[in-house]
Design a protein around this motif. Structure first.
Motif, PDB file in Angstrom:
ATOM      1  N   LEU A  68       0.748  -1.550  -0.067  1.00  0.00           N
ATOM      2  CA  LEU A  68       0.029   0.282  -0.046  1.00  0.00           C
ATOM      3  C   LEU A  68       0.921   1.498   0.099  1.00  0.00           C
ATOM      4  O   LEU A  68       1.469   1.024   0.505  1.00  0.00           O
ATOM      5  CB  LEU A  68      -0.912  -0.388   1.681  1.00  0.00           C
ATOM      6  N   LEU A  69      -0.043   2.506  -0.607  1.00  0.00           N
ATOM      7  CA  LEU A  69       1.359   3.172  -0.755  1.00  0.00           C
ATOM      8  C   LEU A  69       0.515   4.504   0.223  1.00  0.00           C
ATOM      9  O   LEU A  69       0.922   4.968   0.901  1.00  0.00           O
ATOM     10  CB  LEU A  69       1.165   3.803  -1.632  1.00  0.00           C
ATOM     11  N   GLY A  70      -0.822   4.599   0.010  1.00  0.00           N
ATOM     12  CA  GLY A  70      -1.603   4.851   1.254  1.00  0.00           C
ATOM     13  C   GLY A  70      -2.257   6.347   1.166  1.00  0.00           C
ATOM     14  O   GLY A  70      -3.232   6.918   1.949  1.00  0.00           O
ATOM     15  N   GLY A  71      -2.078   6.761  -0.593  1.00  0.00           N
ATOM     16  CA  GLY A  71      -2.146   8.528  -0.148  1.00  0.00           C
ATOM     17  C   GLY A  71      -3.632   8.779  -0.898  1.00  0.00           C
ATOM     18  O   GLY A  71      -4.074   9.323   0.039  1.00  0.00           O
ATOM     19  N   ALA A  72      -4.199   7.876  -1.170  1.00  0.00           N
ATOM     20  CA  ALA A  72      -5.917   7.348  -1.657  1.00  0.00           C
ATOM     21  C   ALA A  72      -6.530   7.182  -0.736  1.00  0.00           C
ATOM     22  O   ALA A  72      -7.512   8.046   0.095  1.00  0.00           O
ATOM     23  CB  ALA A  72      -5.740   6.325  -2.579  1.00  0.00           C
ATOM     24  N   LEU A  73      -6.143   6.210   0.416  1.00  0.00           N
ATOM     25  CA  LEU A  73      -7.233   5.883   1.621  1.00  0.00           C
ATOM     26  C   LEU A  73      -6.540   6.754   2.866  1.00  0.00           C
ATOM     27  O   LEU A  73      -7.909   7.223   2.829  1.00  0.00           O
ATOM     28  CB  LEU A  73      -6.436   5.259   2.215  1.00  0.00           C
ATOM     29  N   ALA A  74      -5.946   7.657   2.257  1.00  0.00           N
ATOM     30  CA  ALA A  74      -5.938   9.374   3.429  1.00  0.00           C
ATOM     31  C   ALA A  74      -6.798  10.271   3.074  1.00  0.00           C
ATOM     32  O   ALA A  74      -7.666  10.508   3.775  1.00  0.00           O
ATOM     33  CB  ALA A  74      -4.056   9.649   4.044  1.00  0.00           C
ATOM     34  N   ALA A  75      -6.518   9.902   1.882  1.00  0.00           N
ATOM     35  CA  ALA A  75      -6.817  11.497   1.264  1.00  0.00           C
ATOM     36  C   ALA A  75      -8.843  11.256   1.350  1.00  0.00           C
ATOM     37  O   ALA A  75      -9.802  12.333   1.306  1.00  0.00           O
ATOM     38  CB  ALA A  75      -6.889  11.669   0.084  1.00  0.00           C
ATOM     39  N   ILE A  76      -9.264   9.825   1.345  1.00  0.00           N
ATOM     40  CA  ILE A  76     -11.387  10.106   1.243  1.00  0.00           C
ATOM     41  C   ILE A  76     -10.985   9.937   2.644  1.00  0.00           C
ATOM     42  O   ILE A  76     -12.546  10.405   2.979  1.00  0.00           O
ATOM     43  CB  ILE A  76     -10.794   8.689   0.513  1.00  0.00           C
TER      44      ILE A  76
END
Length: 349
Positions: A68-76
């Motif tokens: 996981l990179l996590g940018g999408a999860l964190a932004a949402i």
């Protein structure tokens, strides 16, 4: 996709560091608008969860793994500005404590893994949410699509930076083809994790998902024959606060189990960037990490011989440090917002 020291030359690394610093500064200001009584406690937990899941490399193809990179999860979950800060906190903890990602390359990593993934993912997510039906399933589907696209976008961003300041002479076209190809596959894994996590939180507390706010129709009251919006109550009900704590504790427990137990079963194959670097010769001038002798280097506790125990302890420590550091930063930003919003009293003589 943690870029080590030596892949990118010093001037380009410095320029990426300036870009990352500017992005963090902008995000600190933007996060003041995003962080409230719901988002602030969740943001530190999101950072810890990303740290934990990044330890879970999953196989993709031909002896390659991804995480996981996590940018999408964190932004949402907590908003795009706060999302950049979440990933930045994770990368900082990994670089300093675990020798994962070069210290001189920290700006490159924040730019690629923090800024690009978050911006691309949130732009795609918001665009899809506007055209899809206003339902929870739409939010989950938009999360999946946003995460899928964010990973190859980060791969392209790294390729661009490498084309500007790579330390080895490798054709940029070959790097781009290899990076995008493998990271499209990794993006599918990223999307699955992101959609499952967002869907799980929406099922329990949809109001905690930043990207889902505004999808619910407001309650209406008929006043003098006209329908008017019911104003939102300012105080947070005790039941909601209790539910919020339950979600937070469940998320923390999940993060600890993933990092402390499940991480032992993660794929040992090199991740996408490592595989491409080895195959194309990008790693010819890689440098030893400045924190290679750290007690937690390579996600193991020094002098603990049992591999399972060593990795598990390192994971638990990492989650603990990340949640404390992240929560402290986000509460400080939240307090600054509260202070800025407080009326300034003046004394009239």
């Amino acid at each position: 996709m943690h870029v080590p020291d030596g892949f990118i030359d010093a001037p380009t690394s410095a320029a990426a560091g300036a870009v990352a610093a500017a992005a963090v500064a902008v995000s600190l200001r933007g996060a003041r608008r995003e962080l409230d009584e719901r988002t602030a406690p969740l943001a530190g937990l999101v950072a810890a969860f990303i740290f934990a899941v990044q330890m879970l490399n999953f196989p993709v193809a031909a002896g390659t793994s991804g995480h996981l990179l996590g940018g999408a999860l964190a932004a949402i979950l907590v908003g795009p500005y706060t999302g950049v800060l979440c990933v930045s906190v994770v990368l900082l903890m990994q670089g300093i404590l675990f020798a994962d990602g070069g210290l001189t390359a920290l700006g490159v990593n924040i730019t690629v893994m923090g800024c690009v993934t978050t911006v691309v993912a949130y732009a795609v997510f918001r665009g899809l949410v506007k055209v899809l039906p206003r339902t929870r399933r739409s939010v989950t589907a938009a999360s999946f699509a946003a995460a899928v696209l964010s990973v190859p976008a980060a791969a392209l961003a790294f390729t661009l930076i490498y084309g500007i300041g790579g330390t080895t002479d490798v054709a940029i076209g070959k790097v781009a083809t290899a990076m995008v190809g493998v990271h499209v596959l990794i993006g599918i894994g990223e999307a699955a994790i992101t959609a499952l996590t967002v869907g799980a939180v929406i099922a329990v507390r949809p109001d905690l998902v930043y990207g889902a706010r505004g999808l619910q129709q407001k309650l209406k009251l008929r006043v003098n024959g006209e329908l008017v919006d019911v104003p939102a109550a300012e105080p947070v009900p005790a039941a909601a606060r209790s539910s919020h704590r339950t979600v937070w504790l469940a998320g923390l427990a999940t993060s600890l189990v993933l990092a402390g137990v499940v991480s032992f079963y993660a794929s040992a194959s090199p991740d996408g960037l490592e595989k491409v670097a080895a195959d194309k010769g990008i790693d010819a001038k890689v440098e030893d990490h400045a924190a290679a002798d750290s007690p937690l280097a390579d996600y193991g506790v020094k002098d603990v011989d049992n591999a399972r125990l060593s990795g598990g302890l390192a994971g638990v420590i990492g989650v603990g440090v990340t949640v404390v550091a992240g929560t402290g930063i986000f509460w400080a930003v939240r307090r600054r917002r509260t202070q800025d919003a407080s009326p300034v009293s003046t004394t009239v003589a």
